[in-house]
Write an enzyme that holds these catalytic residues in place. Structure first.
Site, PDB file in Angstrom:
ATOM      1  N   LYS A   1       6.737   1.011   9.052  1.00 33.49           N
ATOM      2  CA  LYS A   1       5.654   1.055   8.075  1.00 33.49           C
ATOM      3  C   LYS A   1       4.356   1.423   8.785  1.00 33.49           C
ATOM      4  O   LYS A   1       4.260   1.346   9.987  1.00 33.49           O
ATOM      5  CB  LYS A   1       5.483  -0.309   7.394  1.00 33.49           C
TER       6      LYS A   1
ATOM      7  N   ASP B   1       6.236  -3.951  -1.381  1.00 36.71           N
ATOM      8  CA  ASP B   1       5.582  -2.909  -0.567  1.00 36.71           C
ATOM      9  C   ASP B   1       6.567  -1.773  -0.291  1.00 36.71           C
ATOM     10  O   ASP B   1       7.777  -1.939  -0.458  1.00 36.71           O
ATOM     11  CB  ASP B   1       5.080  -3.526   0.752  1.00 36.71           C
ATOM     12  N   GLY B   2       6.050  -0.652   0.136  1.00 33.00           N
ATOM     13  CA  GLY B   2       6.861   0.519   0.451  1.00 33.00           C
ATOM     14  C   GLY B   2       7.248   0.556   1.924  1.00 33.00           C
ATOM     15  O   GLY B   2       7.050  -0.408   2.662  1.00 33.00           O
TER      16      GLY B   2
ATOM     17  N   THR C   1       0.834  -1.203   0.000  1.00 31.84           N
ATOM     18  CA  THR C   1       0.000   0.000   0.000  1.00 31.84           C
ATOM     19  C   THR C   1       0.872   1.257   0.000  1.00 31.84           C
ATOM     20  O   THR C   1       1.944   1.259   0.605  1.00 31.84           O
ATOM     21  CB  THR C   1      -0.884   0.001   1.266  1.00 31.84           C
ATOM     22  N   GLY C   2       0.370   2.302  -0.649  1.00 32.03           N
ATOM     23  CA  GLY C   2       1.063   3.599  -0.591  1.00 32.03           C
ATOM     24  C   GLY C   2       1.316   4.159  -1.971  1.00 32.03           C
ATOM     25  O   GLY C   2       1.001   3.530  -2.992  1.00 32.03           O
TER      26      GLY C   2
ATOM     27  N   GLU D   1      -0.185  -5.567   6.067  1.00 32.67           N
ATOM     28  CA  GLU D   1       1.162  -5.602   5.469  1.00 32.67           C
ATOM     29  C   GLU D   1       2.053  -6.595   6.196  1.00 32.67           C
ATOM     30  O   GLU D   1       2.808  -7.353   5.567  1.00 32.67           O
ATOM     31  CB  GLU D   1       1.782  -4.198   5.511  1.00 32.67           C
TER      32      GLU D   1
ATOM     33  N   THR E   1       4.163   4.712  -3.528  1.00 32.30           N
ATOM     34  CA  THR E   1       5.177   3.993  -4.305  1.00 32.30           C
ATOM     35  C   THR E   1       4.567   2.730  -4.900  1.00 32.30           C
ATOM     36  O   THR E   1       4.795   2.398  -6.072  1.00 32.30           O
ATOM     37  CB  THR E   1       6.393   3.648  -3.410  1.00 32.30           C
TER      38      THR E   1
ATOM     39  N   ASP F   1       8.130   3.665   5.337  1.00 32.96           N
ATOM     40  CA  ASP F   1       8.285   5.056   5.776  1.00 32.96           C
ATOM     41  C   ASP F   1       9.726   5.344   6.190  1.00 32.96           C
ATOM     42  O   ASP F   1      10.195   6.473   6.055  1.00 32.96           O
ATOM     43  CB  ASP F   1       7.324   5.335   6.935  1.00 32.96           C
TER      44      ASP F   1
ATOM     45  N   LYS G   1      14.166   7.645   2.386  1.00 35.43           N
ATOM     46  CA  LYS G   1      13.654   6.786   3.462  1.00 35.43           C
ATOM     47  C   LYS G   1      14.761   6.025   4.200  1.00 35.43           C
ATOM     48  O   LYS G   1      14.518   5.442   5.251  1.00 35.43           O
ATOM     49  CB  LYS G   1      12.646   5.774   2.893  1.00 35.43           C
TER      50      LYS G   1
HETATM   51  C1  5RP Z   1       1.314   1.963   4.338  1.00 41.72           C
HETATM   52  C2  5RP Z   1       2.785   1.890   4.334  1.00 41.72           C
HETATM   53  C3  5RP Z   1       3.495   2.457   3.153  1.00 41.72           C
HETATM   54  O1  5RP Z   1       4.273   1.458   2.588  1.00 41.72           O
HETATM   55  C4  5RP Z   1       4.361   3.596   3.607  1.00 41.72           C
HETATM   56  O2  5RP Z   1       3.545   4.537   4.266  1.00 41.72           O
HETATM   57  C5  5RP Z   1       5.102   4.243   2.437  1.00 41.72           C
HETATM   58  O3  5RP Z   1       4.197   4.974   1.666  1.00 41.72           O
HETATM   59  P1  5RP Z   1       4.647   5.788   0.385  1.00 41.72           P
HETATM   60  O4  5RP Z   1       5.023   4.785  -0.653  1.00 41.72           O
HETATM   61  O5  5RP Z   1       3.417   6.587   0.030  1.00 41.72           O
HETATM   62  O6  5RP Z   1       5.822   6.676   0.761  1.00 41.72           O
HETATM   63  O7  5RP Z   1       3.422   1.380   5.217  1.00 41.72           O
HETATM   64  O8  5RP Z   1       0.783   1.512   5.547  1.00 41.72           O
END
Ligand code: 5RP
Length: 221
Positions: free
Chosen positions: A94, A81-82, A28-29, A103, A31, A84, A121
């Site tokens: 995350k 997945d992405g 999710t997110g 996740e 990216t 933070d 990041k």
């Molecule tokens: C969602 C997450 C995302 O992977 C995280 O927030 C990164 O988001 P982005 O790709 O918008 O920087 O953990 O719960």
């Protein structure tokens, strides 16, 4: 804008991990949104996707991908997945997008976890980004008091309820030198659903994008 390009570059580099004809774990997110769009643009023929949020499910379906429940998908070979924040051990914070619980489950069910992020990041020490903790509603205040005892400053995330129907507490002021120990300590507080520290199950690959290109790190051992 350049951060968005960096995210897209990281997402593009993750395409090489996708196995055509197989189930794929999708996070999710913003990216991951690039990643989903790129899967569609490049006509990837996956058997289906297991998604970590309603938002990603909607985007996947909009592109015509089949979304499958984890209970019927079986083990996944790849999860993308992405994050933070990420450190050099590929431990992650995350949950900025409130999808941390699903996740963490999908990451746990996957053989290879490919994390995609823009290069900002990557940090030496996790904790500048407030650590998300999903809690059961009745435990909110109790968990917050326990988080203070662990040295954090808990703040309830306003107007956010997760896909599982729970609030999120963001914990500021932590310098996370031992991420595994802190993950265990927070997981042990009654009422905590999930802490957004991914240290016991870190990423296996970290793809960091910049406007110029990508660099990739692998977890040792
Ligand atoms: C969602 C997450 C995302 O992977 C995280 O927030 C990164 O988001 P982005 O790709 O918008 O920087 O953990 O719960």
């Amino acid at each position: 804008m350049s951060q968005d390009l960096a995210k897209r570059k990281a997402a593009e580099a993750a395409l090489r991990y996708v196995v055509q004809g197989e189930m794929l774990g999708v996070g999710t997110g913003s990216t991951v949104n690039h990643f989903i769009d790129l899967l569609a643009e490049n006509h990837f023929d996956i058997a289906g996707a297991v998604s970590s949020s309603e938002a990603s499910t909607e985007r996947l379906k909009k592109h015509g991908f089949r979304v499958v429940d984890l209970n019927s998908s079986g083990p996944l070979s790849v999860y993308v997945d992405g994050a933070d924040e990420a450190n050099y051990r590929l431990e992650l914070i995350k949950g900025g997008g409130a999808a941390l619980t699903r996740e963490k489950i999908i990451a746990g069910a996957s053989k290879v976890f490919v994390c995609i992020a823009d290069e900002s990041k990557l940090v030496d020490v996790l904790g500048k980004f407030p650590l998300p903790v999903e809690v059961l509603p009745m435990a909110r205040s109790f968990v917050a008091r326990e988080l203070v005892k662990l040295g954090g400053e808990p703040v309830l995330r306003e107007n956010v309820i997760t896909d599982n129907g729970n609030p999120i507490i963001d914990v500021r002021g932590l310098t996370i030198s031992d991420a595994r120990a802190l993950e265990t300590a927070i997981n042990t507080i009654p009422g905590v659903v999930t802490v957004g520290l991914f240290a016991h199950r870190p990423a296996d690959r970290l793809i960091l994008g910049s406007p110029e290109g990508v660099r990739e790190m692998s977890r040792l051992g």
